[in-house]
Enzyme design. Structure first.
Site, PDB file in Angstrom:
ATOM      1  N   ASP A   1      28.333  11.589  -6.179  1.00 42.26           N
ATOM      2  CA  ASP A   1      29.634  10.952  -6.010  1.00 42.26           C
ATOM      3  C   ASP A   1      30.765  11.968  -6.208  1.00 42.26           C
ATOM      4  OD1 ASP A   1      30.878   8.223  -5.800  1.00 42.26           O
ATOM      5  OD2 ASP A   1      31.776   8.807  -7.701  1.00 42.26           O
TER       6      ASP A   1
ATOM      7  N   GLU B   1      13.444  23.450 -10.124  1.00 41.93           N
ATOM      8  CA  GLU B   1      12.412  23.494 -11.175  1.00 41.93           C
ATOM      9  C   GLU B   1      11.280  22.519 -10.861  1.00 41.93           C
ATOM     10  OE1 GLU B   1      14.458  22.240 -14.703  1.00 41.93           O
ATOM     11  OE2 GLU B   1      15.827  23.958 -14.664  1.00 41.93           O
TER      12      GLU B   1
HETATM   13  C1  NOJ Z   1      33.024   7.133  -4.262  1.00 47.08           C
HETATM   14  C2  NOJ Z   1      32.188   5.899  -4.257  1.00 47.08           C
HETATM   15  O1  NOJ Z   1      31.501   5.821  -3.043  1.00 47.08           O
HETATM   16  C3  NOJ Z   1      33.126   4.752  -4.493  1.00 47.08           C
HETATM   17  O2  NOJ Z   1      32.496   3.520  -4.286  1.00 47.08           O
HETATM   18  C4  NOJ Z   1      33.673   4.865  -5.872  1.00 47.08           C
HETATM   19  O3  NOJ Z   1      34.640   3.852  -6.090  1.00 47.08           O
HETATM   20  C5  NOJ Z   1      34.347   6.216  -6.085  1.00 47.08           C
HETATM   21  N1  NOJ Z   1      33.576   7.304  -5.574  1.00 47.08           N
HETATM   22  C6  NOJ Z   1      34.565   6.463  -7.551  1.00 47.08           C
HETATM   23  O4  NOJ Z   1      33.347   6.710  -8.177  1.00 47.08           O
END
Ligand code: NOJ
Length: 610
Positions: free
Chosen positions: A257, A324
């Site tokens: 993310d 790893e």
């Molecule tokens: C991207 C994620 O796909 C989204 O759903 C989220 O709200 C934001 N990052 C924050 O983590």
């Protein structure tokens, strides 16, 4: 440059501008592979080289949004046991891997992208034993499992953040996050002018134990999601351990993310984003580009919180942790940067494996723009030895069965659509285009992502009542932006069961529209022409013809509204114009809509054996 290659499939070219020029002496028209940069020896070779042995180079990865996939305990929120029971239907669909959006312990203020314990399953979704069973079942069915790691920020409920709040200014605990003094005589102005992706300031002020106002902390997203300080080696070490925790359990990799957001520019300088900028950064691809214009419009300099050079060192560290472990583990970057050459920096050989192709996702349904973005994508990723990736929908954007028929002035990505959005998508045209778009996408070399429900042809739910909405975007913009709930509604499985088979109780954390009965999976299984069967056929043919590991060459001789390419022994034609074009003679392997008349109608894609 290689020589221009020609081959024949007996097409007629009456609808094309180049019909006269391309006729041969015996009057049999030819399909001519374009002498574009993609046809250069180096790029054909590069495309082939990117089809290395790792499974993820060609994989079709299906995104499961656990809250909305299948709900075993009937509380209205999907769970891991529900997913496990439904895995056989995904194996039958013909995908290679699943990516699970976060199921970790979380107060769910951003639907799990606010993690309070990275090494446990939230009780909403089950427990670690449920996860182990899911993993074992998936592996038994030949499916890889990708977890969603959220390292840019934790939940405010995470013990690290709670410790930071309790600790004094300047303490090691505070240094794990981005605490700063406020501006102004009493420090009551935020440290800078940055605006949260979800609306409002990126800063929240703390209150000291004695009730006096304290320091501010940074949160790119909601105030319940404080940003970690990735300059701090302690933070890096914690995440190495977290990765190992899940790798030890057997996961096949991670979707990462906000992989472009973890390092902030020195001094945290003020920054005002362009008015029409994509909220998470990202590409601004115009439908109006002509082949002579750059595909990505000149983008402003990177915001001081996106795409900073320092993030790459982090990914090298993660790469080494994955190395790893035996087998091929994948790291997939969610990196909203542009242009594509920049996205490719995330997938250099010593960093991550794949990056989402948001430029492709947001390309309008226009042939020149699509051809351009496909060319640019293959080139950019091939230059660093990474596979191109393709995606049309996910849990953050309007579903493509609606997005592809939205009026031009529709709100940008992530803003969502709802009852007051000007102009409704046309559901019939939207689905028709979605089927054509997916059929085109699944013929491209590289790896593709599907989002749960798109194989059913699900549209965006535009009629959610305000009282049901849960996306922090809705609250932080005081209802100005609908946010992403419309693409997150639990999916329909069986038309005659409570909640369309999502569970047995009829509960659903977001209400399902009654008309979704028509999309239920059971009413599409085995039905010729259904969207589910189209996906299944496309995935089978993609595998049979090795399209994921193939190389694309453009085919010319068609109207400029037709996207025409060849991949291996398959020729793909997608008619994005309004007027039908004549189909060449040849065996039709796949058609997104009826082509029995011998014509390729508007908004239709066909695969021909060539
Ligand atoms: C991207 C994620 O796909 C989204 O759903 C989220 O709200 C934001 N990052 C924050 O983590």
């Amino acid at each position: 440059m290689v020589d221009e290659m020609t081959y024949r499939v007996g097409m007629t070219l009456e609808n094309t501008a180049e019909s006269t020029a391309d006729k041969t002496a015996d009057n049999t028209p030819e399909i001519i592979v374009e002498d574009t940069e993609l046809a250069t020896e180096s790029l054909v070779a590069a495309q082939t080289a990117t089809a290395g042995s790792e499974w993820w180079r060609t994989a079709v990865i299906y995104q499961i949004y656990p809250r909305s996939f299948a709900d075993d305990d009937g509380n209205g929120i999907g769970d891991l046991a529900g997913i496990t029971k439904r895995l056989p239907s995904l194996a039958e669909l013909g995908i290679d891997a699943i990516w699970l959006s976060p199921f970790f312990r979380s107060p769910q203020r951003d639907a799990g992208y606010d993690v309070s314990d990275y090494c446990d399953v939230d009780p909403l979704f089950g427990n670690l034993a449920d996860f182990d069973l899911l993993l074992e079942t998936a592996h038994g069915l030949g499916l890889k499992v990708i977890a969603d790691m959220v390292p840019n920020h934790t939940s405010a409920d995470h013990e690290w953040f709670q410790a930071a709040l309790a600790a004094p200014e300047g303490s090691p605990e505070r240094d794990r996050y981005m605490f700063r003094e406020g501006k102004g005589p009493n420090g009551d102005l935020p440290p800078n002018n940055w605006e949260s992706v979800f609306g409002g300031s990126m800063w929240e002020r703390t209150t000291n134990a004695d009730g006096t106002p304290g320091q501010w902390f940074l949160h790119i997203f909601d105030k319940s999601q404080p940003d970690l300080n990735w300059e701090n080696p302690w933070v890096r070490e914690q995440f190495y351990d977290i990765l190992r925790f899940w790798l030890d359990r057997g996961v096949d990799g991670f979707r990462v993310d906000v992989a472009h957001g973890m390092i902030k520019a020195d001094g945290l300088p003020d920054y005002t984003p362009p008015a029409d900028g994509a909220s998470m950064g990202g590409a601004q691809v115009s439908a109006e580009v002509t082949p002579l214009e750059p595909i990505i419009q000149d983008s402003p300099p990177d915001p001081p919180y996106w795409g900073q050079e320092g993030v790459h060192e982090i990914w090298r560290g993660w790469h080494n942790v994955l190395a790893e472990y035996p087998g091929d583990r994948v790291l997939c970057a969610e990196a909203w940067v542009d242009p594509l050459e920049k996205v490719a920096l995330w997938v250099r050989p010593d960093e991550m494996s794949q990056a989402f192709n948001f430029a492709y996702m947001f390309t309008d349904w226009k042939a020149p723009a699509l051809k351009r973005v496909i060319t640019e994508s293959i080139k950019a990723f091939a230059e660093v030895g990474a596979p191109a990736t393709w995606v049309l929908s996910n849990h953050d954007v309007v579903r493509h069965a609606s997005r592809l028929s939205l009026p031009k002035d529709a709100p940008p990505q992530g803003a969502g659509i709802g009852p007051k959005t000007p102009g409704k998508p046309d559901p019939v045209l939207g689905l028709r285009r979605a089927r054509a778009a997916t059929s085109l996408m699944l013929a491209l070399p590289g790896s593709a992502y599907l989002y749960q429900g798109e194989e059913l042809g699900l549209p965006e739910d535009m009629e959610l009542p305000d009282s049901a909405r849960q996306d922090p975007t809705w609250f932080r913009t005081n209802g100005e932006k609908y946010g992403r709930d419309g693409c997150r509604v639990p999916i329909p499985w069986e038309s005659d069961r409570p909640a369309f088979g999502f569970n047995d109780t009829g509960e659903s954390w977001l209400p399902q529209p009654d008309e979704w009965v028509q999309y239920a999976r059971d009413s599409q299984v085995g039905v010729p022409g259904s969207t589910l069967e189209l996906y299944r056929a496309a995935l089978q043919l993609r595998r049979d013809h090795g399209l994921g590991s193939g190389a694309l060459t453009w085919v010319k001789g068609y109207d400029k509204k037709v996207v025409a390419f060849r991949n291996g022994d398959v020729t793909v034609l997608a008619n994005l114009g309004k007027i039908a074009v004549e189909l060449p003679v040849g065996e039709v392997l796949l058609a997104s809509d009826d082509v029995t008349s011998g014509a390729l109608p508007r908004d239709t894609t066909v695969w021909l054996r060539s």
